[in-house]
Design a protein around this motif. Structure first.
Motif, short mmCIF file in Angstrom:
data_model
loop_
_atom_site.label_atom_id
_atom_site.label_comp_id
_atom_site.label_asym_id
_atom_site.label_seq_id
_atom_site.Cartn_x
_atom_site.Cartn_y
_atom_site.Cartn_z
N ALA A 229 -48.15 56.42 2.31
CA ALA A 229 -47.26 56.04 3.40
C ALA A 229 -47.11 57.16 4.42
CB ALA A 229 -45.89 55.66 2.84
N ALA A 230 -47.00 58.40 3.93
CA ALA A 230 -46.90 59.54 4.84
C ALA A 230 -48.14 59.66 5.71
CB ALA A 230 -46.68 60.82 4.04
N ASN A 231 -49.30 59.40 5.14
CA ASN A 231 -50.54 59.46 5.89
C ASN A 231 -50.57 58.41 7.00
OD1 ASN A 231 -53.53 60.33 6.07
ND2 ASN A 231 -53.68 58.12 5.83
N GLU A 232 -50.26 57.16 6.65
CA GLU A 232 -50.34 56.08 7.63
C GLU A 232 -49.29 56.24 8.72
OE1 GLU A 232 -52.79 53.47 7.48
OE2 GLU A 232 -53.50 55.07 6.16
N LEU A 233 -48.07 56.55 8.35
CA LEU A 233 -47.00 56.71 9.35
C LEU A 233 -47.18 57.99 10.15
CD1 LEU A 233 -43.92 55.55 7.24
CD2 LEU A 233 -45.26 54.22 8.89
#
Length: 249
Positions: A229-233
């Motif tokens: 999630a941190a990567n995508e956001l």
């Protein structure tokens, strides 16, 4: 270092790099390897933005190459976190939703919004012209991976899984090389794009810290889904940060 980079590419992409246990172990202990993978992914994904094609086609190519190279593992992590965030009840219920194989409304909405906002950010980036667009797209991917490296080094592992095998294997000292390696994305910047590139590089780690804090409070630590999630956001925020600064300054 090359062994760690191979492990990073095997973990973060679908590229056929010949993964091995030695490469995996080296990657887990080397946060800066995340950034090396970011440069590879970012360079490949940015290629369509350099082509003499309509802006909409360039953006479609960017998205296509990006997910062909990275696969959907990180997006799946975002979907799982979206389901957990949408769950009403205790943190135990949120963790149960995180592990549920079925994607709910929260996950579907999270991924849909991320893709739409990513496409809009890429449209803004493409409008800056090929030279700047390529640099911003590259920096956005490096920024997202810098965010993952930050969580891997500073976070507390969540439930057992791939994420827990990466998180906590290094520490703050292991992050020291991350800053100069990330800064390479802003070296020799096209005229006027320096502030935009800096904003892009800072956005990913900032978002990762927020996502990581939420994961620690609600999910018991930084899991593989939280990293995804941190990567995508982080990528989305980095692209938009670059576009905003480029447009206004």
């Amino acid at each position: 270092m090359l062994t760690a980079v191979r492990g990073a590419l095997a973990f973060l992409t679908r590229l056929p790099v010949g993964a091995s246990e030695a490469a995996w172990d080296a990657f887990r202990r080397t946060p800066v390897a995340f950034l090396a993978a970011g440069y590879v992914v970012g360079a490949l994904a940015a290629l369509p933005l350099s082509l003499p094609v309509p802006v909409s086609t360039a953006v479609a190519g960017y998205l296509l190459v990006l997910y062909l190279v990275t696969g959907v593992t990180h997006a799946d992590g975002l979907a799982d976190c979206g389901d957990a965030a949408a769950t009403h009840g205790s943190d135990t219920d949120r963790r149960a939703a995180l592990k549920d194989a079925q994607t709910g409304v929260g996950g579907a909405l999270a991924v849909s919004l991320a893709l739409v906002t990513l496409a809009l950010g890429a449209l803004g980036v493409a409008g800056a012209g090929p030279r700047v667009a390529v640099r911003l797209a590259l920096a956005a991917e490096v920024s997202a991976k810098a965010g993952m490296a930050t969580l891997a080094a500073l976070g507390t592992p969540g439930h057992e899984g791939l994420g827990s095998a990466v998180v906590g294997e290094s520490d703050a000292i292991g992050l020291l090389p991350v800053v100069p390696v990330a800064g390479l994305a802003a070296v020799a910047a096209p005229t006027g794009s320096g502030p935009a590139l800096v904003a892009t590089l800072l956005a990913g780690p900032a978002v990762a810290l927020v996502v990581g804090r939420w994961g620690a409070r609600r999910l018991g630590g930084v899991t593989g889904d939280v990293l995804g999630a941190a990567n995508e956001l982080g990528r989305v925020a980095a692209l938009h940060a670059g576009v905003v600064v480029w447009t206004l300054w």
